[in-house]
Scaffold this active site. Structure first.
Site, PDB file in Angstrom:
ATOM      1  N   HIS A   1      40.813 105.017 103.548  1.00 18.53           N
ATOM      2  CA  HIS A   1      41.082 105.068 102.103  1.00 18.53           C
ATOM      3  C   HIS A   1      40.029 104.263 101.336  1.00 18.53           C
ATOM      4  O   HIS A   1      39.429 104.766 100.375  1.00 18.53           O
ATOM      5  CB  HIS A   1      42.480 104.507 101.833  1.00 18.53           C
ATOM      6  CG  HIS A   1      42.858 104.474 100.390  1.00 18.53           C
ATOM      7  ND1 HIS A   1      43.595 105.468  99.785  1.00 18.53           N
ATOM      8  CD2 HIS A   1      42.593 103.563  99.410  1.00 18.53           C
ATOM      9  CE1 HIS A   1      43.761 105.186  98.510  1.00 18.53           C
ATOM     10  NE2 HIS A   1      43.171 104.021  98.256  1.00 18.53           N
ATOM     11  N   GLU A   2      39.803 103.039 101.768  1.00 19.34           N
ATOM     12  CA  GLU A   2      38.860 102.166 101.059  1.00 19.34           C
ATOM     13  C   GLU A   2      37.428 102.674 101.180  1.00 19.34           C
ATOM     14  O   GLU A   2      36.623 102.506 100.260  1.00 19.34           O
ATOM     15  CB  GLU A   2      38.960 100.731 101.593  1.00 19.34           C
ATOM     16  CG  GLU A   2      40.292 100.047 101.322  1.00 19.34           C
ATOM     17  CD  GLU A   2      40.587  99.905  99.832  1.00 19.34           C
ATOM     18  OE1 GLU A   2      39.628  99.864  99.031  1.00 19.34           O
ATOM     19  OE2 GLU A   2      41.770  99.862  99.465  1.00 19.34           O
TER      20      GLU A   2
ATOM     21  N   HIS B   1      36.559 104.998  98.336  1.00 16.69           N
ATOM     22  CA  HIS B   1      36.158 104.279  97.116  1.00 16.69           C
ATOM     23  C   HIS B   1      34.735 103.729  97.265  1.00 16.69           C
ATOM     24  O   HIS B   1      33.914 103.834  96.350  1.00 16.69           O
ATOM     25  CB  HIS B   1      37.115 103.119  96.845  1.00 16.69           C
ATOM     26  CG  HIS B   1      38.514 103.544  96.513  1.00 16.69           C
ATOM     27  ND1 HIS B   1      38.801 104.505  95.572  1.00 16.69           N
ATOM     28  CD2 HIS B   1      39.729 103.124  96.994  1.00 16.69           C
ATOM     29  CE1 HIS B   1      40.113 104.668  95.479  1.00 16.69           C
ATOM     30  NE2 HIS B   1      40.692 103.849  96.335  1.00 16.69           N
TER      31      HIS B   1
END
EC number: 3.4.24.-
Length: 422
Positions: free
Chosen positions: A18-19, A22
């Site tokens: 997920h990170e 970003h």
């Protein structure tokens, strides 16, 4: 111990993927990522990359985070009156600011800060070497670094590399990239689970799969890939027809008509009895037919992804018709599911990861401030208004959203503890 390791691996991979979404799209947009952390808590290792990002490994192996320049959680730790030291380059510009007592710079100059601007004007002013009679102003290099109190060295965050300086479309994509990565990971894991299981179960055929050795079906002569045409003169079109008749007739001889290699054969199979939830049912030891070709496996991954998404949205919808904490789950439930999955095998762990990845992606897109979905809503509002919401108002909105999420997490975690341990 196996459960703890499984939980750490599952949770860690989901959060890091997920990170990384970003991180990657922030880089593409020209946003400075000051730190990419694996784990949480105290730092145990750090490496400054040539790309300006500091990569750290932290003590607690639970997930990780990305610090983007200019985001709410990325605050400068310098305040007027603070003692620190600066290191200069050959032309007298500051290239390193040390605020940590854990790190000593041999060629640094000690100073007490009076004023500073590390975003626009890029300067720092203070009393040098304890001389309070003379104020010294140093220009700060655009790519200078700051050593924070815990010893982590990160780049300063000038305005031109901050999140808010990127185009609106790039910011929306950066916010969306985390959940997007979870959706991609979910599909990959669902597909991997299908491959690990050997294929896709087909319940809409009368063809049978694996026959358990020494079971009633095997002893009667039933073989894998046989097509069961009828049982006791009742036509069989799908696996459910097969199991319904078998389960209703424990220890009763059944006449099977099967097709094998284009020829019909008649077999007598006597289901053995088995106790299931206070009921006695019949079992013959046959698994459903499994499609093992590549297109079927890929379609199985897609279908599982769609089914998972549908189930999650149904669960979210049910919260509005009859809210209950039992419909939600937090880290404790995740730990419990990890325990069950680790005991069931690798394919079950992979399937659980896929489900949780889809959950994480969808939940993060909910329009709640502090979540990615809430940030995207603020981006859209900015696009409609033609200007961003003021940082003060955005901070208040985010704080309210964060408070809501934290209260909900505490309630859900407490409810999970009550459910599973008391």
């Amino acid at each position: 111990m196996k459960t703890i390791i499984t939980f750490i691996i599952v949770f860690g991979i989901l959060v890091l993927v997920h990170e990384f979404g970003h991180f990657y799209f922030a880089k593409r947009a020209g946003i400075l990522v000051r730190e990419f952390a694996i784990g949480m808590g105290p730092k145990i290792f750090a490496h400054r990359g040539k790309d300006g990002t500091t990569y750290t490994i932290r003590l607690l192996p639970i997930g990780g985070y990305v610090r983007m320049a200019g985001m709410g959680e990325d605050m400068t730790e310098i305040t007027p009156g603070m003692p620190l030291s600066v290191e200069l380059n050959a032309v007298g510009n500051v290239v390193k600011i040390n605020t940590s007592k854990k790190v000593q710079l041999p060629h640094s100059i000690p100073m007490e800060v009076i004023d500073f601007d590390l975003e626009k004007e890029l300067f720092i002013k203070g009393y040098v070497n304890g001389n309070e009679e003379e104020e010294t102003v140093y220009k700060v290099d655009h790519d200078a670094t700051i050593i924070e109190s815990d010893g982590t060295e990160v780049r300063i965050a000038p305005l031109d590399v901050q999140f808010q300086s990127a185009k609106l479309s790039q910011r929306i994509l950066t916010n969306f990239a985390g959940p997007m990565n979870n959706f991609i990971l979910g599909f990959i894991l669902f597909t991997l689970a299908v491959f690990l299981q050997g294929g896709v179960t087909d319940l809409n055929t009368n063809q049978i799969g694996q026959v358990i050795p020494n079971g009633p079906a095997a002893e009667a002569g039933l073989k894998e890939n046989d097509k069961v045409l009828s049982i006791n003169n009742q036509k069989i079109k799908k696996y459910e027809d097969f199991t319904t008749i078998v389960q209703k007739n424990p220890e009763k001889p059944l006449t099977f008509v099967v097709e094998r290699n284009g020829k019909e054969e008649q077999l007598t199979v006597t289901p053995e009895k088995q106790k299931v939830e206070k009921q006695t049912i019949g079992k013959v030891g046959v698994y459903p037919y499994m499609k093992t070709d590549l297109p079927s496996k890929l379609m199985g991954g897609i279908q599982d992804t769609l089914n998972s998404t549908t189930q999650i949205f149904k669960a979210l919808g049910s919260l509005f018709t009859g809210f209950s904490l039992n419909k939600l789950g937090g880290p404790v439930m995740m730990f419990k599911l990890s325990e069950e999955a680790s005991n069931a095998g690798v394919s079950t762990v992979v399937f659980l990861m896929a489900m949780l990845s889809m959950n994480l992606g969808i939940i993060n897109l909910l329009p709640i401030p502090a979540l990615d979905g809430g940030k995207i809503v603020l981006n859209i509002i900015e696009g409609v208004r033609g200007k961003p919401i003021s940082p003060e108002k955005e901070g208040i909105i985010t704080l309210i959203g964060f408070g809501f999420v934290m209260v909900l997490m505490v309630l859900v975690t407490w409810n999970d503890i009550q459910r599973f341990f008391f």
